[in-house]
Scaffold this active site. Structure first.
Site, short mmCIF file in Angstrom:
data_model
loop_
_atom_site.label_atom_id
_atom_site.label_comp_id
_atom_site.label_asym_id
_atom_site.label_seq_id
_atom_site.Cartn_x
_atom_site.Cartn_y
_atom_site.Cartn_z
N ARG A 120 21.38 26.31 33.08
CA ARG A 120 20.08 25.73 32.71
C ARG A 120 20.21 25.22 31.27
O ARG A 120 21.24 25.40 30.62
CB ARG A 120 18.91 26.70 32.88
N GLY A 121 19.15 24.55 30.80
CA GLY A 121 19.23 23.89 29.50
C GLY A 121 19.60 22.43 29.75
O GLY A 121 20.57 22.14 30.48
N ALA A 122 18.81 21.52 29.15
CA ALA A 122 18.93 20.10 29.53
C ALA A 122 20.36 19.54 29.46
O ALA A 122 20.85 18.97 30.46
CB ALA A 122 17.96 19.28 28.69
N ARG A 147 15.91 19.66 39.61
CA ARG A 147 14.88 20.01 38.61
C ARG A 147 14.33 18.69 38.04
O ARG A 147 15.10 17.79 37.71
CB ARG A 147 15.47 20.89 37.49
N GLN A 203 14.57 33.42 28.41
CA GLN A 203 15.79 32.79 27.86
C GLN A 203 16.05 33.24 26.43
O GLN A 203 17.19 33.31 25.99
CB GLN A 203 15.67 31.27 27.89
N ASP A 221 13.65 18.90 26.51
CA ASP A 221 14.07 18.50 27.86
C ASP A 221 13.85 17.02 28.11
O ASP A 221 14.54 16.41 28.94
CB ASP A 221 13.34 19.34 28.90
N ASN A 238 9.35 20.57 26.26
CA ASN A 238 10.32 21.68 26.10
C ASN A 238 9.74 22.91 26.77
O ASN A 238 8.63 22.87 27.32
CB ASN A 238 10.61 21.93 24.61
N LYS A 239 10.46 23.99 26.73
CA LYS A 239 10.08 25.23 27.42
C LYS A 239 8.63 25.61 27.16
O LYS A 239 8.15 25.50 26.03
CB LYS A 239 11.03 26.34 26.96
#
Ligand code: MRU
Length: 344
Positions: free
Chosen positions: A45-47, A85, A192, A233, A243-244
């Site tokens: 995960r993570g862009a 995603r 995370q 993201d 973002n998150k």
């Protein structure tokens, strides 16, 4: 530093981020379907890391594709990976890059096409590490010496091919001799911050303190936090940042307390086709991520749940956007366009 994702013997090997920090387990994907599942299930995960995984997934798909039906098969591969995603634009950026190469190679021998697609995916990975290091170099001067920096989610080596974006800025600040420590928001519901950022920084020996998300305002008000740095993201043309989930609250609290709020992201996270954050698709995830922690139920059975995985921070709260090509400041329509058009 941890190897987030690698290409080994015709397979994609990634550290399973759902099991960190308690277990360091590596997952091997031999098909593009397995890569797609790993992205969907957040094993990776993570862009930027999602982008690298997608590029490698396309390369695996090319190795699997029958010569007689290559183009149709590759269209299915790309659609499957693109459906994993919706928010991180790096996923679509990487798939488009691989598609463009595939189109340019049309008519070449199948062996050559496959080899070139594998090469390109490896290049996406290597470039990502270099890009993170450049983001770090550009961002390090913004981090105040002798202060605490706050971050949200994990925008570190684990969220990229290595080094990280927001955590890359902290790493570069430390490498340049600055004495900083980092506060990591735990980042409910997927944790995370608690599971990944705290682990990564501890491994590197960068002093890190874990706080729950609802403590951020308290510490931003205390005068101790010198800056906030987060990843992204997707960044719209006007500088709005997806973002998150929880990033927006941190940004507003930072502004309220006169603490600079920086976003660190590669140029591949810019989506200048989108005018503002309103149009950024926000992934909705399973209710169980909210009602359960590590498989243990913490909420009443049958309770209604909302679980948007990302939020949008309006550009007016963003002090600067740190990229590998330089630092953009408001007005973002102009500064982001200039960075996008600037030769690397
Ligand atoms: O749901 P995730 O873990 O993929 O979300 C990750 C984030 O929001 C990161 O902050 C973002 O991708 C930047 S990573 C360099």
């Amino acid at each position: 530093m941890v190897e987030t994702i690698q290409w080994t013997d015709g397979a994609v090997v990634m550290i399973d981020q759902t099991r960190l920090p308690l277990e360091e387990v590596f997952v091997t994907c031999r098909t593009y379907e397995e890569v797609a599942a790993a992205i969907r299930d957040m094993i990776i995960r993570g862009a930027p890391a999602i982008g690298v995984a997608a590029a490698m997934g396309v390369a695996l798909g090319a190795l699997q594709a029958p010569e007689a039906d290559f183009d149709r098969h590759m269209a299915v591969v790309c659609d499957t990976l693109a459906g994993t995603r919706p928010t991180a634009v790096n996923l679509f950026w990487a798939i488009d890059r691989m598609k463009r190469l595939c189109a340019a190679l049309r008519g070449r021998p199948i062996g050559e096409i496959r080899a070139r697609l594998v090469e390109e995916a490896l290049l996406v990975r290597v470039e990502d590490i270099e890009i993170c290091r450049a983001i770090g170099r550009n961002g390090a001067p913004l981090v105040p010496d002798g202060k605490t920096a706050l971050t949200h989610c994990n925008a570190g080596a684990l969220a990229t091919a290595g080094y990280g974006t927001a955590l890359g800025v902290f790493r570069a600040a430390v490498e340049s001799g600055k004495r900083i420590d980092v506060f990591a928001d735990e980042t409910r519901p997927f944790l995370q911050g608690a599971r990944l950022t705290a682990w990564e920084l501890q491994q590197d020996g960068i002093p890190c303190t874990l706080i729950t998300d609802n403590m951020a305002g308290h510490f931003l008000h205390s005068g101790r936090i010198g800056c906030v740095v987060v990843g992204a993201d997707r960044i719209a043309a006007n500088g709005d940042v997806a973002n998150k989930i929880g990033t927006y609250s941190v940004a507003v609290l930072a502004r309220e307390n006169n603490v600079p709020f920086y976003v660190a992201a590669p140029i591949s996270t810019l989506d200048l086709t989108i005018a503002s954050g309103e149009a950024i698709p926000i992934e909705q995830r399973a209710a169980a991520e909210v009602t359960h922690i590590q498989g243990r139920q913490i909420a009443p059975t049958g309770i209604c749940v909302q679980n948007p995985a990302f939020d949008v921070t309006p550009a007016r709260y963003v002090s600067a956007i740190i990229t590998e090509r330089g630092v953009a400041r408001a007005p973002y329509e102009q500064s982001l366009r200039e960075l996008m058009d600037r030769a690397c």
